[in-house]
Scaffold this active site. Structure first.
Site, short mmCIF file in Angstrom:
data_model
loop_
_atom_site.label_atom_id
_atom_site.label_comp_id
_atom_site.label_asym_id
_atom_site.label_seq_id
_atom_site.Cartn_x
_atom_site.Cartn_y
_atom_site.Cartn_z
CB CYS A 3 -1.58 -4.76 17.45
SG CYS A 3 0.17 -4.46 17.25
CB CYS A 6 -1.60 -0.88 17.34
SG CYS A 6 -1.16 -1.22 15.61
CG ASP A 29 12.09 -5.40 25.04
OD1 ASP A 29 11.92 -5.75 23.87
OD2 ASP A 29 11.68 -6.08 26.01
CG HIS A 45 -0.66 -3.65 12.46
ND1 HIS A 45 -0.35 -4.05 13.74
CD2 HIS A 45 -0.88 -4.77 11.75
CE1 HIS A 45 -0.40 -5.37 13.80
NE2 HIS A 45 -0.72 -5.83 12.61
CG ASN A 86 13.49 -11.99 16.72
OD1 ASN A 86 14.59 -12.27 16.27
ND2 ASN A 86 13.31 -11.63 17.99
N GLY A 92 11.39 -16.46 16.41
CA GLY A 92 11.23 -15.97 17.78
C GLY A 92 10.33 -14.75 17.91
CG HIS A 97 3.20 -3.32 15.12
ND1 HIS A 97 2.10 -2.47 15.20
CD2 HIS A 97 4.21 -2.56 14.60
CE1 HIS A 97 2.43 -1.27 14.76
NE2 HIS A 97 3.71 -1.29 14.39
CG HIS A 99 9.25 -5.67 16.95
ND1 HIS A 99 8.16 -6.48 16.69
CD2 HIS A 99 10.10 -6.42 17.69
CE1 HIS A 99 8.35 -7.65 17.26
NE2 HIS A 99 9.51 -7.66 17.86
CG HIS A 101 14.52 -6.77 19.29
ND1 HIS A 101 13.89 -6.86 20.52
CD2 HIS A 101 13.80 -7.54 18.45
CE1 HIS A 101 12.85 -7.68 20.41
NE2 HIS A 101 12.77 -8.11 19.16
P1 AMP Z 1 9.83 -10.29 19.48
O1 AMP Z 1 9.99 -11.50 20.39
O2 AMP Z 1 10.93 -10.12 18.49
O3 AMP Z 1 8.46 -10.28 18.84
O4 AMP Z 1 9.94 -9.04 20.41
C1 AMP Z 1 8.87 -8.51 21.14
C2 AMP Z 1 9.50 -7.66 22.22
O5 AMP Z 1 8.50 -6.79 22.70
C3 AMP Z 1 10.03 -8.47 23.39
O6 AMP Z 1 11.41 -8.18 23.57
C4 AMP Z 1 9.18 -7.96 24.57
O7 AMP Z 1 9.91 -7.87 25.77
C5 AMP Z 1 8.73 -6.60 24.07
N1 AMP Z 1 7.48 -6.12 24.64
C6 AMP Z 1 6.31 -6.77 24.74
N2 AMP Z 1 5.37 -6.00 25.32
C7 AMP Z 1 5.98 -4.81 25.59
C8 AMP Z 1 5.56 -3.60 26.19
N3 AMP Z 1 4.29 -3.42 26.65
N4 AMP Z 1 6.44 -2.59 26.31
C9 AMP Z 1 7.72 -2.75 25.87
N5 AMP Z 1 8.17 -3.86 25.28
C10 AMP Z 1 7.34 -4.89 25.15
ZN ZN Z 2 0.15 -3.07 15.47
#
Ligand code: AMP
Ligand code: ZN
Length: 113
Positions: A3, A6, A29, A45, A86, A92, A97, A99, A101
């Site tokens: 993950c 994580c 992000d 997680h 999401n 989307g 994990h 989260h 936004h």
């Molecule tokens: P979601 O599409 O809602 O699952 O959002 C996942 C978000 O995580 C996206 O906006 C990605 O740009 C962001 N993301 C993925 N990998 C990383 C990372 N290593 N550091 C910061 N953000 C990330």
């Molecule tokens: Zn995780």
């Protein structure tokens, strides 16, 4: 553990942290969709909103309180912002994990879907 969030939490993958405490971490992000785009994650997680229960969901109110604090610190509290979760393929979700936004710093699209 595969993950990515994580790995960010345990320091294996670097991130630009904006807030951290014992329960949650907030970081920029990597692919921002707005001038302010922060990801807020629980340290535990939990794959998605589908896995929330009365027992593990208490952190969510904390996420919203911290999001408001971050918005204030970044000066977007008055202009406004959006907090988004999401869930699943149609929602989307790309990182499994849970989260939230935090988006702001510009007039966001009105259309949610
Ligand atoms: P979601 O599409 O809602 O699952 O959002 C996942 C978000 O995580 C996206 O906006 C990605 O740009 C962001 N993301 C993925 N990998 C990383 C990372 N290593 N550091 C910061 N953000 C990330
Ligand atoms: Zn995780």
């Amino acid at each position: 553990m595969e993950c990515v969030f994580c790995k960010i939490i345990n320091g294996e993958i670097p991130s630009k942290k904006v807030y951290e405490d014992d329960r949650i971490l907030a970081f920029n992000d990597i692919s921002p969709m707005a001038p302010t785009h922060i990801v807020i994650v629980p340290k535990e997680h939990i794959a998605s909103a589908n896995e929330l229960t009365e027992e593990n969901a208490e952190f969510i109110s904390h996420v919203f309180v911290v999001a408001a604090k971050i918005a204030k610190d970044l000066g977007i509290d008055e202009s406004g912002y959006r907090i988004v979760n999401n869930c699943g393929a149609d929602g989307g979700q790309t990182v499994y994990h849970i989260h939230f936004h935090l988006l702001g710093g510009k007039k966001l699209a009105v259309n949610l879907a």
